[in-house]
Scaffold this motif. Structure first.
Motif, mmCIF file in Angstrom:
data_model
loop_
_atom_site.group_PDB
_atom_site.id
_atom_site.type_symbol
_atom_site.label_atom_id
_atom_site.label_comp_id
_atom_site.label_asym_id
_atom_site.label_seq_id
_atom_site.Cartn_x
_atom_site.Cartn_y
_atom_site.Cartn_z
ATOM 1 N N GLN A 61 0.827 -1.199 0.000
ATOM 2 C CA GLN A 61 0.000 0.000 0.000
ATOM 3 C C GLN A 61 0.872 1.263 0.000
ATOM 4 O OE1 GLN A 61 -3.186 0.162 -0.382
ATOM 5 N NE2 GLN A 61 -3.777 -1.982 -0.066
ATOM 6 N N ARG A 62 0.736 2.053 -1.049
ATOM 7 C CA ARG A 62 1.566 3.251 -1.179
ATOM 8 C C ARG A 62 1.342 4.231 -0.027
ATOM 9 N NH1 ARG A 62 4.183 5.571 -5.365
ATOM 10 N NH2 ARG A 62 3.183 4.210 -6.909
ATOM 11 N N ALA A 63 0.079 4.428 0.379
ATOM 12 C CA ALA A 63 -0.209 5.406 1.431
ATOM 13 C C ALA A 63 0.465 5.016 2.741
ATOM 14 C CB ALA A 63 -1.720 5.534 1.626
ATOM 15 N N SER A 64 0.465 3.730 3.066
ATOM 16 C CA SER A 64 1.121 3.284 4.292
ATOM 17 C C SER A 64 2.625 3.474 4.201
ATOM 18 C CB SER A 64 0.800 1.807 4.551
ATOM 19 O OG SER A 64 -0.574 1.622 4.819
ATOM 20 N N LEU A 65 3.193 3.149 3.040
ATOM 21 C CA LEU A 65 4.637 3.279 2.871
ATOM 22 C C LEU A 65 5.059 4.747 2.901
ATOM 23 C CD1 LEU A 65 6.721 1.050 2.576
ATOM 24 C CD2 LEU A 65 6.739 1.456 0.122
ATOM 25 N N ASP A 66 4.254 5.612 2.322
ATOM 26 C CA ASP A 66 4.566 7.046 2.380
ATOM 27 C C ASP A 66 4.582 7.534 3.827
ATOM 28 O OD1 ASP A 66 4.774 7.180 -0.350
ATOM 29 O OD2 ASP A 66 2.778 8.037 -0.668
ATOM 30 N N ALA A 67 3.632 7.042 4.638
ATOM 31 C CA ALA A 67 3.593 7.429 6.052
ATOM 32 C C ALA A 67 4.838 6.930 6.777
ATOM 33 C CB ALA A 67 2.334 6.876 6.712
ATOM 34 N N ALA A 68 5.275 5.722 6.463
ATOM 35 C CA ALA A 68 6.476 5.163 7.091
ATOM 36 C C ALA A 68 7.712 5.977 6.728
ATOM 37 C CB ALA A 68 6.650 3.710 6.663
ATOM 38 N N ARG A 69 7.827 6.326 5.462
ATOM 39 C CA ARG A 69 8.999 7.063 4.993
ATOM 40 C C ARG A 69 9.096 8.461 5.581
ATOM 41 N NH1 ARG A 69 8.112 4.871 -1.106
ATOM 42 N NH2 ARG A 69 9.807 3.321 -1.185
ATOM 43 N N ALA A 70 7.979 8.998 6.061
ATOM 44 C CA ALA A 70 7.963 10.356 6.597
ATOM 45 C C ALA A 70 8.287 10.410 8.089
ATOM 46 C CB ALA A 70 6.588 10.981 6.357
ATOM 47 N N LYS A 71 8.488 9.276 8.727
ATOM 48 C CA LYS A 71 8.702 9.250 10.176
ATOM 49 C C LYS A 71 10.181 9.424 10.528
ATOM 50 C CE LYS A 71 4.640 6.484 11.280
ATOM 51 N NZ LYS A 71 4.110 5.223 11.822
ATOM 52 N N PRO A 72 10.464 9.936 11.723
ATOM 53 C CA PRO A 72 11.863 10.068 12.162
ATOM 54 C C PRO A 72 12.577 8.715 12.135
ATOM 55 C CG PRO A 72 10.397 11.261 13.632
ATOM 56 C CD PRO A 72 9.511 10.460 12.720
ATOM 57 N N GLY A 73 13.797 8.714 11.638
ATOM 58 C CA GLY A 73 14.582 7.486 11.573
ATOM 59 C C GLY A 73 14.319 6.638 10.353
ATOM 60 N N ALA A 74 13.439 7.097 9.459
ATOM 61 C CA ALA A 74 13.069 6.291 8.295
ATOM 62 C C ALA A 74 14.246 6.013 7.372
ATOM 63 C CB ALA A 74 11.951 6.976 7.518
#
Length: 241
Positions: A61-74
């Motif tokens: 899921q692109r939306a979930s992965l985008d959220a992950a990539r935006a987090k600190p430490g990603a």
């Protein structure tokens, strides 16, 4: 996927005992190369990377992965949009499917292919760990609007009322609808369906894919199957040489 769902998911899925369990399981292999298949918004993948492991998070899921990539430490994690089909051979020491993502793989042939892909991607003697709800516990009977009603606090300070509606139970599959009453009066609905496999079904599918079950628990404190209100089937298996 509605791009608002990852924020809602994070709001109602904070760090829990399941994350502690998987983090501890991976810690048994110091400095492991870890595959987090179905990594979602990255909660566990980020913690594993912070603990010193080399982590790859795979998520369709692109939306979930985008959220992950935006987090600190990603930046410590390798993020890949995809499925198990694209995994490299013998590249990982440990593979995880957490937050009941194994149950999202509803078709049994697809489940068999996923396990075969994971065996291929693990080194000989590598570890596979995942969780799946025990159908004997019949946890879906608690998924009623009254019993499941909850209030979510979002990062912007707003709140969302949520509840779950059970829609169908048939042939080992349980379907449901998550409701989210958003600020302003809009209601967001998110349908889902999970496959509930028995302990015997899990053991048979793992053996067919080349795994040996080393440990299976019914709860996050290591209780035997059927002895915990958690109602889980928590599997730790080794890739046979």
């Amino acid at each position: 996927m509605d791009p608002r769902l990852p924020v809602l998911y994070d709001a109602e899925n904070a760090w829990g005992r399941d994350d502690d369990f998987f983090l501890g399981t991976v810690a048994e292999t110091p400095g492991a190369r870890v595959l987090d298949l179905g990594c979602g918004t990255g909660r566990l993948a980020l913690a594993l990377a912070a603990a010193g492991h080399t982590v790859t998070g795979v998520e369709p899921q692109r939306a979930s992965l985008d959220a992950a990539r935006a987090k600190p430490g990603a930046g410590r994690v390798t993020w890949i949009r995809g499925t198990s089909a694209g995994l490299p051979d013998a590249a990982y020491d440990v593979a995880l499917l957490t937050s009941h993502v194994a149950q999202e793989i509803r078709d049994d042939d697809e489940w068999a292919r996923t396990l075969a892909d994971l065996r291929r991607a693990l080194v000989d003697g590598g570890w596979l760990a995942f969780d799946s709800r025990d159908p004997a516990a019949r946890r879906w009977e608690r998924w009623t609007p009254d019993a499941s009603r909850r209030r979510l606090a979002l990062p912007d300070g707003t709140t969302v009322d949520a509840w779950t509606e059970l829609t169908e139970v048939r042939d080992g599959r349980v379907s449901f609808l998550h409701h989210y009453a958003l600020p302003g009066g809009e209601e967001l609905r998110s349908p889902g369906s999970l496959r509930f496999r028995t302990e015997a079904e899990l053991r048979a599918s793992l053996a067919a894919a080349g795994f040996t079950v080393e440990r299976m628990y019914g709860g996050w404190a290591g209780e035997p199957v059927g002895a915990s209100d958690d109602g889980e089937l928590i599997v730790v298996a080794r890739a046979a040489a």
